[in-house]
Design an enzyme around this catalytic site. Structure first.
Site, PDB file in Angstrom:
ATOM      1  N   LYS A 132       0.822  -1.206   0.000  1.00 29.38           N
ATOM      2  CA  LYS A 132       0.000   0.000   0.000  1.00 29.38           C
ATOM      3  C   LYS A 132       0.857   1.257   0.000  1.00 29.38           C
ATOM      4  CE  LYS A 132      -2.398   1.208   3.650  1.00 29.38           C
ATOM      5  NZ  LYS A 132      -3.427   1.193   4.715  1.00 29.38           N
ATOM      6  N   ASP A 150      -6.846   1.572   0.900  1.00 29.39           N
ATOM      7  CA  ASP A 150      -6.929   1.768   2.347  1.00 29.39           C
ATOM      8  C   ASP A 150      -8.387   1.586   2.765  1.00 29.39           C
ATOM      9  OD1 ASP A 150      -8.235   4.030   1.456  1.00 29.39           O
ATOM     10  OD2 ASP A 150      -7.100   5.423   2.705  1.00 29.39           O
TER      11      ASP A 150
END
Length: 228
Positions: A132, A150
């Site tokens: 991420k 997210d």
């Protein structure tokens, strides 16, 4: 992933609806960017690494002072873990994050000549930098049209019917399969900002949403917002 969810059925989504969603988001947010403060690829990596389980506002308050004294790997190493902690102690998991920031700074300095390596493989090899974080960095710097999933992106993608997978990595793959190529470079930002300010977890602002008529979860979300 947390946040109130309204399950939707039917995937993949209609292509025309997906096109319309991103077309409208692009009109209200023509040039979306990360809200994290940074001045270089190095400070971007540090800021994103610090943002795990923390708000951008909290991170910016910390890095505003931190980057004034340590905005390069060399300066960060000179500061040291003990010197770094006071700057980031207001951020969750700050001890582990301090350890990772010092470790990644050492690697960047010793193995990469002080310049952050800008490939996914090299970024993810840095301590505290997962998929991420790497995706955020690569997207923000215009290197790769990555979509970092997210909690906001995960929630909004499900509500809009853009994804129905159970994990962030699978949602990322689904988004890359349905988001038109022209919209991919900014899709991450549009989804995260829409989730942060409009399609919020507990009280979605459907009346202010520019894509509410395109949302298959609209009825349930309106009820959720009214009940919150």
């Amino acid at each position: 992933m947390t946040g109130a969810m309204v399950p939707v059925l039917g995937w993949p989504p209609d292509e025309d609806r997906v096109e319309a969603i991103f077309d409208r988001l692009s009109r209200v947010m023509p040039d979306p960017k990360t809200e994290l403060y940074f001045t270089s690829p190095y400070t971007l990596v540090v800021a994103v690494a610090l943002s795990a389980q923390a708000t951008d506002v909290a991170v910016n308050k910390a890095t505003d002072k931190l980057f004034a004294v340590a905005d390069t790997p060399g300066k960060m190493l000179a500061l040291g873990e003990a010197g770094l902690i006071p700057f980031i102690s207001s951020i969750g998991l700050y001890r582990n994050k301090a350890k990772n920031v010092i470790a990644l700074s050492r690697i960047v300095l010793e193995r990469h000549g002080g310049e952050v390596p800008l490939t996914r493989e090299a970024l993810q090899a840095l301590p505290g930098v997962g998929r991420k974080t790497a995706s955020v960095v690569l997207n923000e710097l215009g290197i790769e049209p990555a979509i970092a999933v997210d909690t906001h992106v995960f929630r909004v993608s499900h509500r809009l019917g853009l994804a129905n997978a159970a994990t962030p990595d699978k949602v990322e793959a689904q988004l890359h399969g349905v988001v038109p190529e022209a919209w991919l470079p900014k899709a991450h930002h549009w989804l995260i900002l829409h989730g942060r300010y409009v399609c919020t977890a507990r009280k979605p602002k459907c009346s202010a949403c520019v894509i509410s008529d395109l949302c298959p979860s609209r009825a349930g979300l309106q009820a959720l917002g009214e009940a919150a």
